[in-house]
Motif scaffolding. Structure first.
Motif, PDB file in Angstrom:
ATOM      1  N   GLU A 223      36.478  79.581  31.283  1.00 15.71           N
ATOM      2  CA  GLU A 223      37.223  78.903  30.213  1.00 15.71           C
ATOM      3  C   GLU A 223      38.071  77.775  30.782  1.00 15.71           C
ATOM      4  N   ARG A 224      38.540  77.954  31.992  1.00 23.80           N
ATOM      5  CA  ARG A 224      39.416  76.930  32.592  1.00 23.80           C
ATOM      6  C   ARG A 224      38.760  75.554  32.623  1.00 23.80           C
ATOM      7  N   THR A 225      37.434  75.541  32.763  1.00 26.37           N
ATOM      8  CA  THR A 225      36.756  74.239  32.864  1.00 26.37           C
ATOM      9  C   THR A 225      36.823  73.470  31.546  1.00 26.37           C
ATOM     10  N   LEU A 226      37.275  74.143  30.501  1.00 26.10           N
ATOM     11  CA  LEU A 226      37.404  73.462  29.209  1.00 26.10           C
ATOM     12  C   LEU A 226      38.782  72.831  29.027  1.00 26.10           C
ATOM     13  N   HIS A 227      39.725  73.295  29.871  1.00 24.07           N
ATOM     14  CA  HIS A 227      41.112  72.836  29.728  1.00 24.07           C
ATOM     15  C   HIS A 227      41.370  71.677  30.660  1.00 24.07           C
ATOM     16  N   PRO A 228      42.043  70.626  30.216  1.00 25.13           N
ATOM     17  CA  PRO A 228      42.297  70.332  28.809  1.00 25.13           C
ATOM     18  C   PRO A 228      41.281  69.359  28.219  1.00 25.13           C
ATOM     19  N   ASP A 229      40.444  68.731  29.099  1.00 21.79           N
ATOM     20  CA  ASP A 229      39.656  67.588  28.626  1.00 21.79           C
ATOM     21  C   ASP A 229      38.663  67.937  27.520  1.00 21.79           C
ATOM     22  N   LYS A 230      37.888  68.984  27.737  1.00 27.76           N
ATOM     23  CA  LYS A 230      36.843  69.295  26.762  1.00 27.76           C
ATOM     24  C   LYS A 230      37.438  69.741  25.445  1.00 27.76           C
ATOM     25  N   ILE A 231      38.566  70.470  25.547  1.00 26.25           N
ATOM     26  CA  ILE A 231      39.229  70.898  24.322  1.00 26.25           C
ATOM     27  C   ILE A 231      39.760  69.671  23.572  1.00 26.25           C
ATOM     28  N   ASN A 232      40.416  68.811  24.312  1.00 28.43           N
ATOM     29  CA  ASN A 232      40.956  67.601  23.670  1.00 28.43           C
ATOM     30  C   ASN A 232      39.854  66.760  23.044  1.00 28.43           C
ATOM     31  N   ALA A 233      38.748  66.655  23.753  1.00 29.06           N
ATOM     32  CA  ALA A 233      37.655  65.828  23.239  1.00 29.06           C
ATOM     33  C   ALA A 233      37.162  66.389  21.901  1.00 29.06           C
ATOM     34  N   ALA A 234      37.007  67.701  21.846  1.00 25.28           N
ATOM     35  CA  ALA A 234      36.537  68.326  20.596  1.00 25.28           C
ATOM     36  C   ALA A 234      37.556  68.109  19.490  1.00 25.28           C
ATOM     37  N   ILE A 235      38.820  68.264  19.843  1.00 27.31           N
ATOM     38  CA  ILE A 235      39.871  68.088  18.840  1.00 27.31           C
ATOM     39  C   ILE A 235      39.888  66.649  18.316  1.00 27.31           C
ATOM     40  N   GLU A 236      39.704  65.711  19.224  1.00 28.92           N
ATOM     41  CA  GLU A 236      39.715  64.305  18.803  1.00 28.92           C
ATOM     42  C   GLU A 236      38.616  64.022  17.788  1.00 28.92           C
ATOM     43  N   ILE A 237      37.443  64.561  18.049  1.00 23.91           N
ATOM     44  CA  ILE A 237      36.342  64.339  17.106  1.00 23.91           C
ATOM     45  C   ILE A 237      36.720  64.898  15.742  1.00 23.91           C
ATOM     46  N   LEU A 238      37.246  66.107  15.754  1.00 22.46           N
ATOM     47  CA  LEU A 238      37.590  66.754  14.479  1.00 22.46           C
ATOM     48  C   LEU A 238      38.744  66.039  13.780  1.00 22.46           C
ATOM     49  N   LYS A 239      39.657  65.518  14.576  1.00 27.77           N
ATOM     50  CA  LYS A 239      40.743  64.749  13.962  1.00 27.77           C
ATOM     51  C   LYS A 239      40.177  63.525  13.249  1.00 27.77           C
ATOM     52  N   SER A 240      39.244  62.867  13.935  1.00 33.84           N
ATOM     53  CA  SER A 240      38.736  61.609  13.398  1.00 33.84           C
ATOM     54  C   SER A 240      37.879  61.831  12.155  1.00 33.84           C
ATOM     55  N   ASN A 241      37.280  62.986  12.022  1.00 35.04           N
ATOM     56  CA  ASN A 241      36.454  63.188  10.826  1.00 35.04           C
ATOM     57  C   ASN A 241      37.113  64.102   9.796  1.00 35.04           C
ATOM     58  N   GLY A 242      38.384  64.352   9.992  1.00 39.75           N
ATOM     59  CA  GLY A 242      39.107  65.105   8.977  1.00 39.75           C
ATOM     60  C   GLY A 242      38.992  66.610   9.104  1.00 39.75           C
ATOM     61  N   GLY A 243      38.350  67.086  10.141  1.00 40.28           N
ATOM     62  CA  GLY A 243      38.227  68.524  10.337  1.00 40.28           C
ATOM     63  C   GLY A 243      39.522  69.156  10.806  1.00 40.28           C
ATOM     64  N   ILE A 244      40.361  68.347  11.406  1.00 44.70           N
ATOM     65  CA  ILE A 244      41.652  68.847  11.880  1.00 44.70           C
ATOM     66  C   ILE A 244      42.769  67.982  11.313  1.00 44.70           C
ATOM     67  N   TYR A 245      43.818  68.629  10.845  1.00 47.44           N
ATOM     68  CA  TYR A 245      44.967  67.893  10.310  1.00 47.44           C
ATOM     69  C   TYR A 245      46.249  68.501  10.865  1.00 47.44           C
ATOM     70  N   GLU A 246      47.358  67.772  10.713  1.00 47.09           N
ATOM     71  CA  GLU A 246      48.630  68.249  11.236  1.00 47.09           C
ATOM     72  C   GLU A 246      49.487  68.803  10.110  1.00 47.09           C
ATOM     73  N   LYS A 247      50.131  69.926  10.375  1.00 45.40           N
ATOM     74  CA  LYS A 247      51.048  70.514   9.393  1.00 45.40           C
ATOM     75  C   LYS A 247      52.035  71.401  10.136  1.00 45.40           C
ATOM     76  N   ASP A 248      53.309  71.309   9.774  1.00 50.90           N
ATOM     77  CA  ASP A 248      54.366  72.109  10.392  1.00 50.90           C
ATOM     78  C   ASP A 248      54.366  71.999  11.909  1.00 50.90           C
ATOM     79  N   GLY A 249      54.017  70.847  12.403  1.00 49.57           N
ATOM     80  CA  GLY A 249      54.057  70.633  13.846  1.00 49.57           C
ATOM     81  C   GLY A 249      52.864  71.186  14.591  1.00 49.57           C
ATOM     82  N   ALA A 250      51.939  71.815  13.879  1.00 49.57           N
ATOM     83  CA  ALA A 250      50.746  72.366  14.536  1.00 49.57           C
ATOM     84  C   ALA A 250      49.508  71.622  14.047  1.00 49.57           C
TER      85      ALA A 250
END
Length: 552
Positions: free
Chosen positions: A261-288
């Motif tokens: 799992e360590r090999t995913l931290h932090p770059d691969k996790i961030n990369a996945a999150i960025e994609i989801l942020k850009s397509n609306g799959g991830i949003y921000e609420k209450d600081g999370a």
RNA sequence: GCGGUUGUAGCUCAGCAGGAUAGAGCAACUGCCUCCUAAGCAGUAGGUCGCGCGUUCGAAUCGCGCCAAUCGCACCA
């Protein structure tokens, strides 16, 4: 071509002929001709309900359809066809067909049970994936047995399979391990400590710490707390991984890939999150950061990055599964404990939002295991103070019995594991029963060999026409189909059951058909059949990861 | 409350892409070793397939409802 396929093809062309003649008419697509081995011998060697299934399509009675097909069928392997019941077609094979088929299997030798390759895609099977923070327990054992058997079965069925273990070596669990070992370390070296409230209480942590002390002594005691934690954490991790791999190896389980799992931290996790942020799959609420998984079938949205900036387990899992998809597997199979079923919706939702096909991700759940001794449930290990470790089970009942018992039941049934039965060396114990059949055959080979009896290339199989002989031959014919079905359904219990039935069929043969003391050609034919039988039992047991002893 | 899984013989479970008289093991009862391992074989007995409704020529199998067991419904993994 298999006998079944030949009959199916003959039926199909008869149907076409009937349609050309105008005897049967339809305007719909026809189902496949499904052949089965009938439940009773008097119903023939094979049967199909095709006429009943197509009654509606042809707008004719099943009997009429069956008659029309029967009248037009031509095949050199079918002796006669009877129409029975509501419209079953029962096929009786020509007498020599089974001997020709048996000869093919005999000639195939060790290749029997290995189905043709299913193409170039690779299927990944991920299983066990227990945190390296403690000993594997019996629940993991069930997953280990099931996963390794499924891999073996799928390979035999002709699939390319890669097995993988996901090491959860990041996050809270590792922190807890570190703190626990640190506390034990200080304690064992005479310091007074407060054991962390959420620490791991099991003795295995003390054992790990003792091994660290045996190797490195007390030299970390003077280090500043954060440095000591860092070092002890890594040493504990290494120790736990060794322990875990050791248990798995002793349990007959191997992995092609160990994924950290360590090999995913932090770059691969961030990369996945960025994609989801850009397509609306991830949003921000209450600081999370939240995954909008409720848009794709989940009950609610899920936190991916906490208010404190730490990614959740789900964040890593999204990155991990994205990585799996990116590696190009044709299918992803995960074996999870049943208590994780709530995760399916969110992981699949994330995959969908990342543009992957969630259908390719198959999740098999393993229901709970309960151990029983003397009719009483055994919940905790006295020594370990935790759930029963797999190694304790192996020590008590042996690897073969443990694996077979785990595999006897379908993965989605809860398993009652009877320790007394697993230990008993009697016919009550299915694993001994099967192994005994194998040992008996080996014993026969030892004695016939002493008597100078050897199998030649052309055994006169057709001399074997008694019920016991024909039953055994037919049972062996079922094996490739069982492998194919077990692979399709991810169902190792089918193989466990099949090999038990095969052993039982052999036992009847053993009772009725002697080798020593009968006419030589017959003895050789029987011996050749036993060679095939022995190979089949051994092959099936190998798929289950259970040994096939030559003597017992 | 919502969701997953399970409910079949006294016990543990198969069967579930609908099909012929629902199978196996254990437990119970009865037989079988001058014969390649009796760690074995054969037989007897044992069932409203949780309950109800529906679809179908046909349901243990599919659909709906209910009941029971179990697991889960965290900014834990």
């Amino acid at each position: 071509m298999q006998t079944k396929e030949k009959i199916a093809a003959a039926v199909k062309s008869a149907v076409e002929a009937a349609m050309n003649d105008g005897a049967l008419k339809f305007s719909d697509t026809l189902p496949d001709v499904a052949l089965e081995v009938p439940p009773k011998k008097e119903f023939g060697d094979f049967a199909t309900n095709f006429a009943m299934q197509t009654a509606k399509i042809f707008r004719t009675s099943p009997k009429k359809i069956a008659e029309e097909i029967k009248a037009r069928i031509s095949s050199d392997i079918i002796e006669r066809i009877e129409i029975a019941g509501a419209g079953f077609m029962n096929f009786y094979l020509r007498g020599d067909v089974i001997y020709r088929e048996l000869k093919k299997i005999f000639d195939a030798g060790k290749n029997f049970g290995h189905l043709p390759n299913k193409g170039n895609v690779t299927i990944q099977v991920e299983y066990v994936s227990a945190n390296p923070t403690g000993l594997l327990h019996v629940g993991h054992g069930r997953g280990a047995a099931a996963g390794s058997a499924i891999v073996n079965i799928m390979r035999a069925a002709g699939y390319n399979v890669e097995s993988e273990y996901y090491i959860n070596d990041a996050g809270n669990q590792m922190d807890k391990l570190t703190k626990s070992v640190n506390a034990r370390y200080l304690e064992l070296l005479g310091e007074k400590i407060d054991f962390p409230e959420d620490g791991y209480q099991g003795v295995d942590i003390i054992d790990t710490t003792k091994r660290i002390i045996a190797r490195h002594g007390d030299k970390f005691i003077t280090l500043p707390e954060d440095e000591r934690l860092k070092i002890l954490g890594e040493l504990a991790y290494v120790d736990k991984m060794l322990e875990l791999k050791d248990d798995l190896e002793n349990f007959g389980v191997e992995f092609d890939v160990w994924f950290s799992e360590r090999t995913l931290h932090p770059d691969k996790i961030n990369a996945a999150i960025e994609i989801l942020k850009s397509n609306g799959g991830i949003y921000e609420k209450d600081g999370a950061l939240w995954l909008a998984s409720s848009q794709f079938g989940d009950d609610k949205d899920r936190v991916v990055v906490r208010e404190n900036g730490e990614p959740t387990y789900l964040a890593a899992d999204i990155a991990y599964h994205k990585n799996k998809f990116d590696r190009g597997f044709g299918e992803l199979i995960n074996l999870w404990g049943a208590d994780h079923h709530g995760y399916v919706a969110r992981v699949k939702a994330a995959m969908k939002m990342l543009g992957y096909n969630p259908e390719k991700l198959k999740i098999i759940f393993l229901q709970m295991v309960s151990l029983f001794r003397g009719g009483e449930a055994v919940k905790m290990s006295k020594r370990a103070g935790t759930a029963i470790p797999l190694r304790e089970l192996m020590a008590e009942v042996g690897t073969d019995a443990a694996r077979y018992f785990f595999l006897m039941r379908s993965t989605d049934s809860q398993l009652d594991f009877d320790l007394d039965l697993a230990k008993s060396q009697s016919a009550d114990n299915p694993v001994y029963y099967v192994q005994y059949a194998h040992a008996r055959i080996c014993s026969i080979f030892r004695q016939t060999s002493e008597a100078g009896l050897t199998i030649d290339d052309e055994p006169k199989f057709s001399l074997m026409n008694s019920t016991a002989e024909v039953d055994l031959i037919n049972k062996i014919f079922e094996y490739p189909d069982e492998i194919a079905k077990a692979a399709e359904e991810y169902a190792p219990q089918r193989i466990a059951r099949y090999v038990y039935d095969l052993a039982s069929t052999f036992s009847a043969f053993y009772r009725d058909c002697r080798i020593l003391g009968v006419e030589k050609d017959l003895a050789i034919a029987r011996l050749a059949l036993l060679k095939v039988t022995r190979h089949t039992i051994e092959h099936a047991l190998n798929l289950l990861g259970v040994s096939a002893p030559e003597r017992m």
